[in-house]
Design a protein around this motif. Structure first.
Motif, PDB file in Angstrom:
ATOM      1  N   ILE A   5      17.149  56.594  32.132  1.00  0.00           N
ATOM      2  CA  ILE A   5      18.355  55.929  31.583  1.00  0.00           C
ATOM      3  C   ILE A   5      18.373  55.072  30.295  1.00  0.00           C
ATOM      4  O   ILE A   5      19.038  55.271  29.681  1.00  0.00           O
TER       5      ILE A   5
ATOM      6  N   ILE B  96      23.253  50.560  40.880  1.00  0.00           N
ATOM      7  CA  ILE B  96      24.036  51.467  42.095  1.00  0.00           C
ATOM      8  C   ILE B  96      24.624  50.701  42.863  1.00  0.00           C
ATOM      9  O   ILE B  96      26.120  52.017  43.147  1.00  0.00           O
ATOM     10  N   ALA B  97      23.622  50.330  43.855  1.00  0.00           N
ATOM     11  CA  ALA B  97      24.316  50.077  44.879  1.00  0.00           C
ATOM     12  C   ALA B  97      24.226  48.776  45.026  1.00  0.00           C
ATOM     13  O   ALA B  97      23.472  47.789  45.640  1.00  0.00           O
TER      14      ALA B  97
ATOM     15  N   HIS C  36      11.051  46.740  36.905  1.00  0.00           N
ATOM     16  CA  HIS C  36      12.912  46.235  37.068  1.00  0.00           C
ATOM     17  C   HIS C  36      13.064  44.824  37.023  1.00  0.00           C
ATOM     18  O   HIS C  36      11.666  45.327  38.200  1.00  0.00           O
TER      19      HIS C  36
ATOM     20  N   HIS D  17      15.541  42.524  39.076  1.00  0.00           N
ATOM     21  CA  HIS D  17      17.188  42.636  39.279  1.00  0.00           C
ATOM     22  C   HIS D  17      17.494  41.372  39.170  1.00  0.00           C
ATOM     23  O   HIS D  17      17.289  39.851  39.808  1.00  0.00           O
TER      24      HIS D  17
HETATM   25  P1  AMP Z   1      13.485  48.402  43.643  1.00  0.00           P
HETATM   26  O1  AMP Z   1      14.308  48.594  45.568  1.00  0.00           O
HETATM   27  O2  AMP Z   1      13.231  46.718  43.393  1.00  0.00           O
HETATM   28  O3  AMP Z   1      12.596  48.994  43.170  1.00  0.00           O
HETATM   29  O4  AMP Z   1      15.192  49.052  42.984  1.00  0.00           O
HETATM   30  C1  AMP Z   1      15.702  49.791  42.464  1.00  0.00           C
HETATM   31  C2  AMP Z   1      17.232  49.422  42.609  1.00  0.00           C
HETATM   32  O5  AMP Z   1      17.504  50.397  41.518  1.00  0.00           O
HETATM   33  C3  AMP Z   1      17.905  50.043  43.657  1.00  0.00           C
HETATM   34  O6  AMP Z   1      18.374  48.631  44.139  1.00  0.00           O
HETATM   35  C4  AMP Z   1      19.025  51.338  43.157  1.00  0.00           C
HETATM   36  O7  AMP Z   1      20.460  50.645  43.773  1.00  0.00           O
HETATM   37  C5  AMP Z   1      19.566  50.847  42.137  1.00  0.00           C
HETATM   38  N1  AMP Z   1      19.768  52.246  41.382  1.00  0.00           N
HETATM   39  C6  AMP Z   1      18.764  53.619  41.589  1.00  0.00           C
HETATM   40  N2  AMP Z   1      19.610  54.596  41.115  1.00  0.00           N
HETATM   41  C7  AMP Z   1      19.841  53.702  40.278  1.00  0.00           C
HETATM   42  C8  AMP Z   1      21.052  54.278  39.374  1.00  0.00           C
HETATM   43  N3  AMP Z   1      21.213  55.930  38.837  1.00  0.00           N
HETATM   44  N4  AMP Z   1      21.870  52.956  38.253  1.00  0.00           N
HETATM   45  C9  AMP Z   1      21.945  52.303  38.626  1.00  0.00           C
HETATM   46  N5  AMP Z   1      20.874  51.461  39.787  1.00  0.00           N
HETATM   47  C10 AMP Z   1      20.092  52.804  40.478  1.00  0.00           C
END
Ligand code: AMP
Length: 113
Positions: free
Chosen positions: A10, A32-33, A99, A101
């Motif tokens: 990304i 994404i979610a 990352h 949030h």
């Molecule tokens: P974590 O569970 O803290 O590792 O957070 C990973 C986050 O990435 C989750 O909230 C997912 O919904 C998000 N996620 C996964 N794939 C994507 C994507 N392609 N684009 C945007 N967010 C994503």
């Protein structure tokens, strides 16, 4: 850039994302979610696995993630928000590129699940 890392792809523009902010160091994009009306992620372009792998050399970069996260939250209309880093699968980490949030736009309960 790490092979087989979703967030490196990304950051490199190889996989699309709904970007909210980008500079040489960082990228912010919508989750994404989404778990709240405003839910986006801030990532460093540099691959760091998780908070446990942050080194002294990364301290300015990690501080910038907080500053930019708060700025992008404000630009998206939220003054009250939660910042979350999950470290390790048991804590809920599913993508192993660090990352932050940023969640806001609704009332958030504490303690988290
Ligand atoms: P974590 O569970 O803290 O590792 O957070 C990973 C986050 O990435 C989750 O909230 C997912 O919904 C998000 N996620 C996964 N794939 C994507 C994507 N392609 N684009 C945007 N967010 C994503």
């Amino acid at each position: 850039m790490m092979d087989d890392c979703l967030f490196c792809k990304i950051a490199a523009g190889e996989i699309p994302a709904n970007k909210l902010y980008e500079d040489d160091d960082l990228l912010a994009f919508r989750d994404i979610a989404p778990q709240a009306p405003v839910h986006f992620l801030i990532i460093p372009k540099k691959h760091i696995k998780d908070p446990a792998h942050v080194t002294e050399a990364d301290e300015a970069l990690i501080g910038k993630m907080m500053r930019v996260g708060a700025q992008v939250a404000k630009e998206n209309g939220v003054t009250d928000f939660r910042l979350v880093y999950n470290n390790g699968a048991e804590a809920g980490q599913t993508v192993f590129h660090i990352h932050m949030h940023v969640l806001g736009g609704r009332s958030l309960s504490w303690p988290p699940g």
